[in-house]
Design a protein around this motif. Structure first.
Motif, PDB file in Angstrom:
ATOM      1  N   ALA A 629       0.836  -1.202   0.000  1.00 49.00           N
ATOM      2  CA  ALA A 629       0.000   0.000   0.000  1.00 49.00           C
ATOM      3  C   ALA A 629       0.869   1.249   0.000  1.00 49.00           C
ATOM      4  CB  ALA A 629      -0.932  -0.008   1.205  1.00 49.00           C
ATOM      5  N   ALA A 630       2.028   1.167   0.640  1.00 46.48           N
ATOM      6  CA  ALA A 630       2.982   2.291   0.637  1.00 46.48           C
ATOM      7  C   ALA A 630       3.776   2.280  -0.661  1.00 46.48           C
ATOM      8  CB  ALA A 630       3.916   2.192   1.836  1.00 46.48           C
ATOM      9  N   THR A 631       4.217   3.453  -1.084  1.00 46.69           N
ATOM     10  CA  THR A 631       4.953   3.577  -2.340  1.00 46.69           C
ATOM     11  C   THR A 631       6.343   4.148  -2.085  1.00 46.69           C
ATOM     12  OG1 THR A 631       4.025   5.785  -2.708  1.00 46.69           O
ATOM     13  CG2 THR A 631       2.839   3.909  -3.679  1.00 46.69           C
ATOM     14  N   GLY A 632       7.173   4.108  -3.125  1.00 45.05           N
ATOM     15  CA  GLY A 632       8.512   4.681  -3.040  1.00 45.05           C
ATOM     16  C   GLY A 632       9.593   3.625  -3.131  1.00 45.05           C
ATOM     17  N   ARG A 633      10.762   3.987  -2.699  1.00 40.37           N
ATOM     18  CA  ARG A 633      11.931   3.098  -2.700  1.00 40.37           C
ATOM     19  C   ARG A 633      11.793   2.134  -1.520  1.00 40.37           C
ATOM     20  NH1 ARG A 633      17.203   3.874  -4.805  1.00 40.37           N
ATOM     21  NH2 ARG A 633      18.864   2.738  -3.687  1.00 40.37           N
ATOM     22  N   VAL A 634      11.895   0.849  -1.786  1.00 41.00           N
ATOM     23  CA  VAL A 634      11.656  -0.166  -0.756  1.00 41.00           C
ATOM     24  C   VAL A 634      12.961  -0.861  -0.399  1.00 41.00           C
ATOM     25  CG1 VAL A 634      10.383  -2.260  -0.141  1.00 41.00           C
ATOM     26  CG2 VAL A 634       9.302  -0.520  -1.566  1.00 41.00           C
ATOM     27  N   SER A 635      13.261  -0.888   0.884  1.00 37.88           N
ATOM     28  CA  SER A 635      14.426  -1.622   1.378  1.00 37.88           C
ATOM     29  C   SER A 635      13.967  -2.660   2.386  1.00 37.88           C
ATOM     30  CB  SER A 635      15.444  -0.676   2.016  1.00 37.88           C
ATOM     31  OG  SER A 635      14.873  -0.024   3.140  1.00 37.88           O
ATOM     32  N   ARG A 636      14.757  -3.689   2.488  1.00 35.67           N
ATOM     33  CA  ARG A 636      14.469  -4.787   3.417  1.00 35.67           C
ATOM     34  C   ARG A 636      15.547  -4.834   4.487  1.00 35.67           C
ATOM     35  NH1 ARG A 636      13.115 -11.130   2.273  1.00 35.67           N
ATOM     36  NH2 ARG A 636      14.002 -11.998   4.197  1.00 35.67           N
ATOM     37  N   TYR A 637      15.105  -4.888   5.741  1.00 39.72           N
ATOM     38  CA  TYR A 637      16.039  -5.030   6.861  1.00 39.72           C
ATOM     39  C   TYR A 637      15.820  -6.392   7.502  1.00 39.72           C
ATOM     40  CZ  TYR A 637      18.200  -4.530  11.428  1.00 39.72           C
ATOM     41  OH  TYR A 637      18.954  -4.742  12.563  1.00 39.72           O
ATOM     42  N   PHE A 660       9.782  -7.724  -5.016  1.00 35.87           N
ATOM     43  CA  PHE A 660       9.959  -9.171  -4.905  1.00 35.87           C
ATOM     44  C   PHE A 660      10.364  -9.515  -3.477  1.00 35.87           C
ATOM     45  CE2 PHE A 660      12.070 -13.276  -5.430  1.00 35.87           C
ATOM     46  CZ  PHE A 660      11.106 -13.943  -6.188  1.00 35.87           C
ATOM     47  N   LEU A 661       9.535 -10.312  -2.825  1.00 39.85           N
ATOM     48  CA  LEU A 661       9.780 -10.687  -1.432  1.00 39.85           C
ATOM     49  C   LEU A 661      10.016 -12.185  -1.329  1.00 39.85           C
ATOM     50  CD1 LEU A 661       9.848  -9.884   1.600  1.00 39.85           C
ATOM     51  CD2 LEU A 661       7.400 -10.408   1.680  1.00 39.85           C
ATOM     52  N   GLN A 662      11.151 -12.552  -0.760  1.00 44.60           N
ATOM     53  CA  GLN A 662      11.417 -13.936  -0.374  1.00 44.60           C
ATOM     54  C   GLN A 662      11.333 -14.023   1.141  1.00 44.60           C
ATOM     55  OE1 GLN A 662      15.326 -14.490  -2.229  1.00 44.60           O
ATOM     56  NE2 GLN A 662      14.411 -16.012  -3.599  1.00 44.60           N
ATOM     57  N   LEU A 663      10.459 -14.876   1.632  1.00 41.90           N
ATOM     58  CA  LEU A 663      10.281 -15.016   3.081  1.00 41.90           C
ATOM     59  C   LEU A 663       9.796 -16.434   3.353  1.00 41.90           C
ATOM     60  CD1 LEU A 663      10.674 -12.919   5.407  1.00 41.90           C
ATOM     61  CD2 LEU A 663       8.188 -12.796   5.536  1.00 41.90           C
ATOM     62  N   GLU A 664      10.709 -17.265   3.820  1.00 44.93           N
ATOM     63  CA  GLU A 664      10.386 -18.657   4.084  1.00 44.93           C
ATOM     64  C   GLU A 664       9.574 -18.782   5.369  1.00 44.93           C
ATOM     65  OE1 GLU A 664      10.972 -21.299   2.171  1.00 44.93           O
ATOM     66  OE2 GLU A 664      11.833 -19.963   0.660  1.00 44.93           O
ATOM     67  N   PRO A 665       8.806 -19.879   5.504  1.00 45.30           N
ATOM     68  CA  PRO A 665       8.088 -20.098   6.761  1.00 45.30           C
ATOM     69  C   PRO A 665       9.030 -20.002   7.962  1.00 45.30           C
ATOM     70  CG  PRO A 665       7.353 -21.662   5.117  1.00 45.30           C
ATOM     71  CD  PRO A 665       8.501 -20.916   4.502  1.00 45.30           C
ATOM     72  N   GLY A 666       8.634 -19.205   8.940  1.00 46.73           N
ATOM     73  CA  GLY A 666       9.451 -18.972  10.126  1.00 46.73           C
ATOM     74  C   GLY A 666      10.288 -17.719  10.062  1.00 46.73           C
ATOM     75  N   GLN A 667      10.457 -17.130   8.877  1.00 45.69           N
ATOM     76  CA  GLN A 667      11.285 -15.938   8.737  1.00 45.69           C
ATOM     77  C   GLN A 667      10.474 -14.660   8.949  1.00 45.69           C
ATOM     78  OE1 GLN A 667      13.143 -16.396   4.828  1.00 45.69           O
ATOM     79  NE2 GLN A 667      14.994 -17.233   5.776  1.00 45.69           N
ATOM     80  N   SER A 668      11.173 -13.572   9.196  1.00 45.75           N
ATOM     81  CA  SER A 668      10.548 -12.266   9.403  1.00 45.75           C
ATOM     82  C   SER A 668      11.493 -11.198   8.877  1.00 45.75           C
ATOM     83  CB  SER A 668      10.256 -12.036  10.888  1.00 45.75           C
ATOM     84  OG  SER A 668      11.442 -12.208  11.656  1.00 45.75           O
ATOM     85  N   CYS A 669      10.948 -10.019   8.619  1.00 36.92           N
ATOM     86  CA  CYS A 669      11.776  -8.922   8.143  1.00 36.92           C
ATOM     87  C   CYS A 669      11.030  -7.610   8.309  1.00 36.92           C
ATOM     88  CB  CYS A 669      12.158  -9.120   6.671  1.00 36.92           C
ATOM     89  SG  CYS A 669      10.777  -8.955   5.515  1.00 36.92           S
ATOM     90  N   PHE A 670      11.745  -6.517   8.125  1.00 42.98           N
ATOM     91  CA  PHE A 670      11.155  -5.184   8.023  1.00 42.98           C
ATOM     92  C   PHE A 670      11.269  -4.725   6.573  1.00 42.98           C
ATOM     93  CE2 PHE A 670      12.063  -5.339  12.512  1.00 42.98           C
ATOM     94  CZ  PHE A 670      11.069  -4.579  13.104  1.00 42.98           C
ATOM     95  N   LEU A 671      10.216  -4.136   6.055  1.00 42.72           N
ATOM     96  CA  LEU A 671      10.264  -3.436   4.784  1.00 42.72           C
ATOM     97  C   LEU A 671      10.027  -1.958   5.042  1.00 42.72           C
ATOM     98  CD1 LEU A 671       8.264  -5.704   2.280  1.00 42.72           C
ATOM     99  CD2 LEU A 671      10.702  -5.751   2.843  1.00 42.72           C
ATOM    100  N   ASN A 672      10.876  -1.111   4.488  1.00 41.35           N
ATOM    101  CA  ASN A 672      10.732   0.334   4.616  1.00 41.35           C
ATOM    102  C   ASN A 672      10.480   0.933   3.245  1.00 41.35           C
ATOM    103  OD1 ASN A 672      11.167   0.494   7.411  1.00 41.35           O
ATOM    104  ND2 ASN A 672      13.369   0.359   7.118  1.00 41.35           N
ATOM    105  N   ALA A 673       9.395   1.667   3.117  1.00 41.76           N
ATOM    106  CA  ALA A 673       9.067   2.365   1.878  1.00 41.76           C
ATOM    107  C   ALA A 673       9.285   3.854   2.111  1.00 41.76           C
ATOM    108  CB  ALA A 673       7.623   2.090   1.471  1.00 41.76           C
TER     109      ALA A 673
END
Length: 862
Positions: A629-637, A660-673
C-alpha cells in the motif's frame, strides 16, 4: 549493541495527548527498553546483595534490558533466609537491586504485592473480595474467601476487593509507608491478569447500581437470577455487567494508576481476564500488557509443539486478544505495549529458542513492542543445577540449556523493538467493540460474569460478529485497531481523518453487526460523521442495551440510525469489504497468503518512511511479487543479520509497483518504503529472482565425525556417521547427554564454480548450531529455517573443513538427574509440576532427538 540508526543511548519522548501524560511520569523509549526484559521470581525473597549483583551482571551481559521482580513462595530448607515482604531488610535488598540495575543499565519493575492477585496482610472483611447471594429475597454481600495465590512470606492473606476504590486505597497504604519512602524506585509497578475467582460484588454495589442505572436491582431480582436468556433477563444482566465494569475501572484501574503516578512510578497492567471493557482498562495503564500463554500451533515446517499441552484446558494465544492492549496504546499514544511471553510454551527443560521466536513474532505483528520473558527464578550461585525453578515458566536464566545462546534471541528482539518503539501506528480502520452484545450472551465464568481472558477467545471473542469481522479483516490485509464506547468520545476529525487523543489517524470507523447499541454512542458517531468522519455500519442496530426506559431509548436508537444513514459520510452495508474498497481504504493483499504484519510510520530521522514488520507464520508463502500500500523506494532489513538491502521493483499488471519478497516459513523482516526512487529490475533480474537465484546443490558425500564435548553427564564419546542421525542412538549413555557435540566433515568444490555466496541449509537442528568453515566462524543458526549464508571467500577449491557445534535441550539429562537427585524438587506451594499440572516426573520421558539431523544442503547463490 549496534544499530544502523542509533548511536549510544537513544532517548525518544513520544508526544501524545499532553493532558494524559501530565498526570504520569515521562515514559522514555531507550536502548534499555528495546532489549527484552524478564520476570524475575524472588522465591521466598531469600535473596542477598552478592547474588543479586551476580545475577544482574549476568543479565546485562546476556543483553537483557530489565527485570520485573515478583516475590513468590519459597524453597524448603531456606526458611531462615526468607525475608518478609516490605520489611526493612526486604526494602534494603530491593534498594540494592535498583542501584545495581542503574549501574548496569538494567531496569527494575515490581509487582504491587506478592503472587497474585493483590491482597495479603490487613485485608479483612470490609476490604476483601465479595460475592452476592440472595437471602430473604434480597441481594446481600458475602466473602469469596479467596487467598492470594502463590504468596511470598509476608504476603499471605485475603484478596482485596477490586471493585472498591476505598479497599484499593486502603491496600496501597502499605506501600505508602514503605516502598514509596525509598529514594530508589522501580520504573513501573505491575498488576497481573484478573484472577479474582467468583468475585462479582462490592459492599456499595446496590447504591452504585441505582445511581448509574436508574433503578433498584432488587426490584428485578427474578430477572437477574433467570439464566434462560429472556429479553428482560438479558437487559438486566447488561446493566449488571456495565456496573461491574465501571466499578472495576473506577475502583481499581483508575485508583491504582493514579496512585502509581503520584508515587513516581509507571504502571503496567494486564487487564485481560477482567469482567469489564478491556480497552478502557488497558487505557488506564502507562504500559498495557497482554499475555502469550502456550503455543500458537503455527504450521511452520519443523516447528515442534508440546503434545502434552492441553489446548481444551488452556487455549492458545490469539493476535485478536493481543490487539486489545495495543489498540488502547495506539489510541492514546502510549509508546510501550508489553507482553508476558512464553508462559507454558512447552514442558520444563524442553523449550528451544526456535519455539520462542515465532511467538515473539506473533506479538510484534499484533502491536506488542516490549517483550517480558516468563521468566527467570532467582537462584543462589551456590545452588546445584538446575537451581531454583518456577512451576509454570520457560527458564530463560543461567541454568537453562539455551542460556549461552540467549544473546542471539535478545539481539534479534532488540533490533526489532528499536524500530517498533520508535514508530507510530499506521492503521486505517477503527473497529468498534460492541461489548453490550457480549454481555447479552450467557456468561461462562465463575460468579456468572463475563471474564474477557486471553486463553479461550473461542468462548467470548471469536463467536461474536465483532470477532468474525476482525478475523476477516486480518485475512484480507486491512490494518486496524479497536475502539470502545468511552474512547469514541475522545476522537476528533481533521482533514487527514479521524484523530485519536494520542495522534493516530484513521480513515474509517467500522461498526460490526450489533444487536444492542447505546444511544449515547450513536450520538458520538453522529457527531463525528457531521465533522466529516467516514463510518461504515454492517447493518444498523435496532435496540438499546439495559433495562431502564428501554423502549424509549430503543426508539432513540432507531431514530439516530435513520438520521445517520442520511449523512453523506455514513455507509450502511451488507458487504463491508466492498464498502471499504469503494472508500479507497488501504489493503495489503499479500496478507491473504498467510503473512502477518504491522504497518507503522517511522519517526525521528526516518520520518515519512512507512515501515512494515512482516512475519511468515504459515506454510503457504515462500516468494512472490507483492504490492505494498505504501509507495517509493523499498528496502528490506533483516533483524537476524542486521543487514539492509534495496528490493527490486517491477510494474505490475494493475500499473502499480511490485517488490519481490522472499520469506520462508518462520522468517521475518522489516520493509521500509521511503520517498526515494525505486530500483526497477530488468527482465533478466526478474527471471533470476523468480528462479530463486540458486544453482545446483553441492553434495556433502563424506562421512561425519561426531564428538561429544561439554555437557551432563561428562562424556567423551566419538563416532563416525555415514549419515546424520541423533546422537541419542550412539549409546545408552549418549541418550542422557545434554550439552554440545561437534560434527565435522570435509568437501571439495565442483570445478569451475565462482559464485558470490553459498547458502547452508542445515535441515532439522536439535537445537542450536554454531558453524565454522575452515576455522572461520560462519554464524549461529538458532531459529527456523536453520540457514546461514557463507561468503565465497571462506571456501577453497578442495579440502574444505565444515565444523558444526550443536547444543541440545537439557531434557535428556533431566531423565537421569530426576531419578538420581529427586531432592531438587523442594519448593513450597505447588512445588514443581509438568505442563498438565501433575507432579513433575522426567524419569518416564523418552529421549528427545539431539544434534544435527539434516538433511544438509549447500547451494551456490548465483
Amino acid at each position: 549493541m549496534k544499530h544502523s540508526f542509533i548511536a549510544g543511548l537513544l532517548l525518544v519522548f513520544l508526544a501524545g495527548n499532553l493532558a494524559d501524560l501530565k498526570a504520569q511520569p515521562k515514559l522514555l523509549v531507550t536502548s534499555q527498553t528495546a532489549k527484552p526484559w524478564t520476570y524475575w521470581w524472588w522465591m521466598g525473597s531469600a535473596v542477598n546483595e552478592a547474588d543479586i549483583t551476580h545475577q544482574l551482571e549476568q543479565f546485562a551481559q546476556a543483553g537483557l534490558g530489565g527485570v520485573h521482580i515478583i516475590p513468590i513462595y519459597g524453597v524448603k530448607g531456606y526458611e531462615n533466609q526468607f525475608i518478609p515482604f516490605l520489611s526493612d531488610r526486604w526494602l534494603a535488598v530491593f534498594a540494592h537491586t535498583v542501584r545495581e540495575g542503574k549501574r548496569l543499565g538494567v531496569g527494575v519493575d515490581l509487582t504491587t504485592g506478592t503472587g497474585w492477585p493483590f491482597g495479603g496482610p490487613g485485608i479483612t472483611t470490609p476490604t476483601a473480595a465479595k460475592v452476592w447471594k440472595v437471602e430473604n429475597g434480597k441481594l446481600i454481600t458475602a466473602l469469596t474467601n479467596q487467598q492470594v495465590k502463590r504468596p511470598a512470606p509476608g504476603g499471605q492473606g485475603l484478596v482485596v476487593d477490586y471493585f472498591s476504590k476505598q479497599a484499593i486505597q486502603y491496600y496501597l497504604q502499605r506501600f505508602d509507608s514503605t516502598l514509596n519512602r525509598l529514594p530508589e524506585k522501580p520504573r513501573a509497578v505491575y498488576n497481573d491478569s484478573y484472577e479474582v475467582y467468583g468475585a462479582n460484588w462490592t459492599d456499595n454495589f446496590l447504591t452504585e447500581f441505582r445511581t448509574r442505572r436508574g433503578y433498584d436491582l432488587n426490584s428485578q431480582l427474578a430477572a437477574l437470577l433467570d439464566t434462560s436468556q429472556t429479553p428482560e433477563s438479558i437487559l438486566i444482566h447488561q446493566d449488571y455487567h456495565q456496573t461491574l465494569s465501571e466499578l472495576l475501572h473506577d475502583g481499581f484501574a483508575t485508583t491504582w494508576g493514579n496512585w502509581a503516578s503520584k508515587a513516581g512510578y509507571l504502571s503496567r497492567n494486564q487487564a485481560h481476564g477482567s469482567p469489564g471493557n478491556l480497552l478502557d482498562l488497558y487505557a488506564q495503564a502507562s504500559i498495557p500488557e497482554t499475555e502469550s500463554f502456550g503455543s500458537s500451533r503455527f504450521p511452520i515446517p519443523g516447528l515442534r509443539v508440546d503434545a502434552n499441552y492441553e489446548v481444551d484446558r488452556f487455549g492458545t494465544p490469539n493476535p485478536l486478544a493481543m490487539k486489545f492492549a495495543s489498540s488502547a496504546a495506539h489510541l492514546l499514544g502510549k509508546p510501550l505495549i508489553s507482553s508476558e511471553t512464553g508462559t507454558w510454551l512447552a514442558n520444563h527443560f524442553q523449550v528451544s529458542l526456535s519455539q520462542v521466536k515465532p511467538q515473539v513474532d506473533e506479538l510484534f505483528s499484533a502491536g506488542i513492542n516490549h517483550i517480558f520473558y516468563h521468566g527467570i527464578p532467582y537462584s543462589p550461585q551456590a545452588e546445584a543445577w538446575p537451581g531454583w525453578v518456577f512451576y509454570a515458566s520457560t527458564n530463560y536464566g543461567p541454568s537453562s540449556h539455551f542460556w549461552p545462546h540467549l544473546p542471539q534471541l535478545n539481539q534479534y528482539i532488540e533490533r526489532c523493538q528499536s524500530r517498533l518503539q520508535t514508530s507510530k501506528p499506521d492503521n486505517d480502520v477503527l473497529v468498534y467493540f460492541p461489548i453490550h452484545d457480549l454481555w447479552a450472551t450467557r456468561a461462562k465464568s465463575a460468579g456468572g460474569i463475563h471474564q474477557l481472558e486471553v486463553h479461550h477467545v473461542e468462548q467470548w471473542l471469536l463467536p461474536q460478529p465483532f470477532g468474525q469481522l476482525c478475523e476477516q479483516l486480518t485475512q484480507h490485509g486491512y490494518s486496524f485497531d479497536y475502539v470502545s464506547d468511552e474512547l469514541l468520545k475522545r476522537l476528533t476529525v481533521t482533514k487527514q481523518g479521524v484523530r485519536s487523543p494520542g495522534g493516530a489517524t484513521y480513515q474509517v470507523i467500522l461498526v460490526p453487526h450489533s444487536t444492542y447499541f447505546p444511544e449515547t454512542t450513536l450520538r458520538q458517531l453522529e457527531r463525528l460523521a457531521r465533522l466529516g468522519a467516514r463510518i461504515v455500519f454492517n447493518g444498523l442496530p435496532q435496540q438499546a442495551p439495559g433495562f431502564h426506559n428501554h423502549k424509549t431509548r430503543s426508539a432513540d436508537v432507531i431514530q439516530l440510525g435513520n438520521a445517520l444513514k442520511q449523512l453523506k459520510t455514513v455507509t450502511v452495508s451488507t458487504d463491508v469489504f466492498h464498502s471499504l474498497a469503494q472508500l479507497g481504504i488501504r489493503v495489503e493483499p499479500w496478507a491473504s497468503e498467510g503473512l502477518s504484519f504491522i504497518r507503522k510510520q517511522r519517526t525521528g530521522l526516518s520520518k515519512g518512511t512507512t515501515q512494515y514488520f512482516i512475519t511468515n507464520l504459515g506454510n503457504r508463502f515462500h516468494q512472490n511479487w507483492i504490492t505494498l500500500a505504501a509507495t517509493g523506494r523499498v528496502s528490506r532489513y533483516n533483524p537476524l543479520t542486521n543487514q539492509t538491502e534495496v528490493l527490486p521493483v517491477r510494474t505490475g499488471q494493475n500499473g502499480r509497483n511490485e517488490v519481490f519478497l522472499q520469506l520462508e516459513p518462520g522468517q521475518s523482516c522489516f520493509l521500509n518504503a521511503s520517498s526515494g526512487t525505486p530500483v526497477f529490475a530488468d527482465a533478466a533480474t526478474q527471471k533470476r529472482l523468480e528462479t530463486r537465484a540458486e544453482g545446483q546443490p553441492i553434495e556433502l558425500k563424506n562421512p561425519w565425525q561426531i564428538q561429544l564435548l561439554n555437557g551432563r553427564p561428562a562424556l567423551t564419546a566419538t563416532a563416525t556417521l555415514p549419515s546424520l542421525t541423533s546422537w541419542t542412538s550412539l549409546s545408552d549413555s549418549a541418550s542422557y547427554f545434554s550439552g554440545t557435540a561437534r560434527y565435522t566433515t570435509t568437501f571439495d568444490l565442483p570445478a569451475g564454480t565462482n559464485p558470490s555466496a553459498y547458502k547452508l541449509e542445515l535441515g532439522d537442528v536439535r537445537e542450536v548450531a554454531d558453524v565454522r568453515l575452515n576455522g572461520q566462524p560462519v554464524g549461529i543458526a538458532w531459529c527456523i529455517p536453520f540457514q546461514l549464508l557463507i561468503p565465497a571467500s571462506l571456501l577453497k577449491p578442495t579440502g574444505n573443513r565444515l565444523e558444526i557445534d550443536v547444543t541440545n535441550l537439557s531434557a535428556n539429562y533431566m531423565r537421569l538427574y530426576d531419578r538420581q537427585n529427586p531432592g531438587w524438587k523442594k519448593f513450597y506451594d505447588i512445588n514443581i509440576v509438568d505442563i498438565r499440572y501433575r507432579p513433575f516426573d522426567a524419569t518416564r520421558w523418552e529421549a528427545m532427538p539431539s544434534g544435527l539431523l539434516g538433511p544438509i544442503k549447500l547451494t551456490r547463490m548465483e
